[in-house]
Design a protein around this motif. Structure first.
Motif, mmCIF file in Angstrom:
data_model
loop_
_atom_site.group_PDB
_atom_site.id
_atom_site.type_symbol
_atom_site.label_atom_id
_atom_site.label_comp_id
_atom_site.label_asym_id
_atom_site.label_seq_id
_atom_site.Cartn_x
_atom_site.Cartn_y
_atom_site.Cartn_z
ATOM 1 N N GLY A 1 0.824 -1.210 0.000
ATOM 2 C CA GLY A 1 0.000 0.000 0.000
ATOM 3 C C GLY A 1 0.855 1.255 0.000
ATOM 4 N N SER A 2 1.860 1.252 0.861
ATOM 5 C CA SER A 2 2.725 2.422 0.966
ATOM 6 C C SER A 2 3.573 2.607 -0.300
ATOM 7 N N MET A 3 3.975 1.513 -0.900
ATOM 8 C CA MET A 3 4.748 1.618 -2.144
ATOM 9 C C MET A 3 3.908 2.243 -3.255
ATOM 10 N N MET A 4 2.632 1.883 -3.301
ATOM 11 C CA MET A 4 1.752 2.467 -4.324
ATOM 12 C C MET A 4 1.511 3.945 -4.018
ATOM 13 N N LYS A 5 1.250 4.216 -2.745
ATOM 14 C CA LYS A 5 0.953 5.581 -2.329
ATOM 15 C C LYS A 5 2.133 6.511 -2.634
ATOM 16 N N ASN A 6 3.327 5.996 -2.400
ATOM 17 C CA ASN A 6 4.517 6.813 -2.619
ATOM 18 C C ASN A 6 5.019 6.791 -4.074
ATOM 19 N N GLY A 7 4.241 6.144 -4.928
ATOM 20 C CA GLY A 7 4.570 6.180 -6.359
ATOM 21 C C GLY A 7 5.699 5.270 -6.796
ATOM 22 N N TYR A 8 5.975 4.239 -6.009
ATOM 23 C CA TYR A 8 7.023 3.296 -6.435
ATOM 24 C C TYR A 8 6.459 2.143 -7.256
ATOM 25 N N LEU A 9 5.222 1.767 -6.938
ATOM 26 C CA LEU A 9 4.556 0.746 -7.746
ATOM 27 C C LEU A 9 3.476 1.454 -8.550
#
Lengths: 186, 434
Positions: free
Chosen positions: B138-146
């Motif tokens: 979730g955090s990876m998506m939120k931070n634009g990494y995924l």
């Protein structure tokens, strides 16, 4: 032991620095290992500059003595091959200068070409062909890249050439050898 | 005859001709400088001893305390603090989770700066593994990494029980796929086994400043003996700079199954210009019409950590080669050359394209092509009308301008290098052309 060109560049550099460190400590085993791993690359590079086999042999031995003696002067910055090949290159050119004191640059640039009458029939067909058909710089590049496993970027620095020149010379030289071999096989 | 074969020949030729002078060298080095056996350094020995006296007292206490703790709480400790599984997640943020037998997170480590951002204020201690995976993804998506562009994630799992490991790999893969799908990212998950104590991989990971999991993935890829568009095996060096999505893309493009890596989904190509665009860029640069070209080849490739398209084609009597950055469309390398196999009614070529610019820029100080040609022809004592396959190139070598002239006449093949300033013949080679 693998040849120099079979290593990943970083692993290779670390290994070489380890051996140079050992030589600095005057460790015999380090010198032996260093010799085994670098001999093809160093000899190949010498052959790309020096035409005479006996002279090449002398320089080859001198190179290791000089590298051993100067190991403590090596600055660890991850470029051991550049250091090694610079020493080898300087030895070769020192030798050339001694040979022909009044030589002009044009001749100097062409002494590497194998004399056809001197050609020994050994299993060095390709090598001889390469020597005849390509220029000194092309030979340097081919040897450093193929036998020494050096990156084009490293070679460009060592030979003081732009990267694009090294690339195009390499491709042209290989292409020329390709043509020669194609005809040779007919 | 391939380039690889020529290189192999050269290798054998040099390696067979290297003189064996090791003994000589050893003897001379010994004479000049000598050898030392491995020296035991007394100084450090002494230092250690001094330290030891000071430490012994403290050490005894420590052992006592640990011993007591061991007796009292060993079973409990064993169960909840013993690391059973190590899992590494790589996108570019690289996160390592240490997990106990109950599949609770004991420790979450950020392996790089991006990962610190992803974990920021999360407290994953004692959290169930699947909850932790949820939070991290979730955090990876939120931070634009995924994202849709960077849609691949690598999951590396270490567990001594291979069944357990495979189960975990499968479950985590499914979990991540569900999460990504829910956010309409068509994700691709790669899973592999890894050992975070493998010395070789650890060294590569240190040297290239990448996570152990990614280093393992690259060595798995290398083990599959993939070759680049020039037919050379990939090196670690060439691949280390690629992101997981890019590595995944390379695997997809090369259509290779790497045995040690399981994967779901496909890598996103939306961040790249695509083959057609690469072709268009190359043709525009070469000022050549698509309808005129022959033998077009477009290959996806990676070098120095950059993904690129290698575009090759022929037009009339020239062959072209381009390396184009797959992300930006920038031309990284180009070359065009006379096509040797080209047969045409007018076989004499004066050299156009890239060489022309060299000749223009230096024409004031150099002799003309025609002049160089006539020097070579005079020297060879052949008439212009009787030559075939003439090639003239103006080139810079050793800082000098020179003409390289090649042609055939009768049954001979001639090659000249002529100093482009003085007109002096530097090199001449005449061979029987059979």
């Amino acid at each position: 032991m693998l040849a120099l060109n079979e290593y990943d560049p970083l692993v290779r550099n670390n290994l070489l620095e380890e051996y140079i460190d050992g030589m600095k400590e005057q460790n015999r085993k380090a010198l032996v290992d260093f010799y085994e791993i670098t001999k093809d690359a160093i000899y190949g590079f010498i052959l790309s500059i020096i035409k005479n086999k006996e002279e090449a042999l002398d320089i080859f031995q001198d190179a290791y003595i000089k590298l051993y003696e100067n190991a403590s002067k090596y600055q660890k910055e991850g470029k051991p091959l550049a250091w090694i090949m610079t020493i080898v290159k300087n030895l070769c050119y020192e030798n050339l200068r001694k040979q022909k004191n009044n030589v002009d640059l044009e001749v100097l640039n062409n002494v590497g070409v194998v004399d056809k009458h001197n050609k020994k029939v050994e299993d060095k067909m390709v090598l001889d062909l390469a020597f005849q058909m390509i220029t000194l710089e092309e030979r340097n590049i081919i040897m450093l890249h193929v036998i020494g496993g050096m990156k084009y970027r490293e070679i460009a620095k060592l030979l003081n050439l732009p990267l694009s020149t090294v690339l195009s010379k390499y491709h042209r030289a290989i292409k020329r050898m390709k043509e020669i071999l194609k005809e040779d096989m007919k | 005859m391939k380039r690889k074969e020529i290189e192999k020949y050269l290798n054998t030729a040099v390696s067979n001709s290297v003189p064996d002078v090791l003994d000589n060298i050893l003897e001379k080095c010994e004479k000049r400088k000598g050898f030392k056996n491995k020296v035991i350094k007394m100084k450090t020995e002494e230092k250690k001893k001094v330290f030891n006296y000071k430490l012994i007292g403290g050490l005894c206490c420590l052992i006592l305390v640990l011993g007591l703790a061991g007796i009292l709480g060993f079973n409990q400790y064993n169960k909840s603090f013993k690391v059973e599984t190590v899992i590494e997640f790589d996108v570019n943020p690289s996160i390592e989770l240490k997990v106990n037998k109950d599949e609770e997170v004991i420790e979450a480590l950020a392996l790089n700066d991006d990962a610190k951002k992803v974990l920021s204020d999360m407290d994953l201690n004692k959290v169930d593994l699947n909850v932790a995976v949820n939070a991290i993804i979730g955090s990876m998506m939120k931070n634009g990494y995924l994202t849709i562009d960077q849609n691949s994630i690598l999951v590396s799992v270490k567990n001594n029980d291979s069944k357990e490991r495979e189960r975990l790999q499968k479950e985590i893969m499914e979990e991540i796929n569900n999460l990504l799908n829910a956010s309409s990212i068509n994700g691709s998950v790669l899973t592999q086994e890894f050992d975070d104590t493998d010395k070789n991989i650890e060294k590569l990971s240190d040297d290239y400043n990448i996570s152990v999991g990614k280093a393992k993935l690259i060595s798995n890829v290398l083990a599959a003996k993939l070759t680049n568009s020039k037919g050379e095996l990939y090196t670690f060096d060439a691949l280390a700079g690629l992101s997981i999505t890019e590595l995944n893309l390379l695997l997809n493009e090369k259509n290779t199954d790497v045995e040690a890596v399981n994967s779901s989904g496909t890598a996103s190509t939306s961040a790249y210009i695509g083959r057609d665009k690469a072709k268009e860029i190359a043709l525009n640069d070469a000022k050549v019409k698509a309808s005129n070209i022959r033998e077009l080849e477009i290959e996806f490739d990676a070098d120095d950590g950059i993904l690129l398209y290698e575009v090759e084609f022929k037009n009339n009597n020239r062959e072209y080669e381009y390396d184009i950055d797959a992300k930006t469309g920038k031309i990284l390398y180009k070359e065009n050359d006379i096509d040797d196999d080209y047969v045409s009614s007018s076989s004499i070529n004066n050299g156009t394209g890239s060489n022309a610019s060299i000749s223009n820029s230096s024409s004031s100080s150099t002799i003309s092509r025609d002049k160089a040609k006539s020097i070579a022809l005079n020297d060879a004592k052949v008439k212009e009308s009787s030559i075939r396959e003439l090639e003239i190139e103006l080139d810079k070598d050793d800082g000098r301008m020179l003409y390289e002239i090649e042609f055939k006449a009768g049954n001979k093949e001639y090659q000249y290098e002529i100093n482009a300033v003085t007109g002096k013949i530097i090199e001449r080679d005449i061979e029987i052309d059979d």
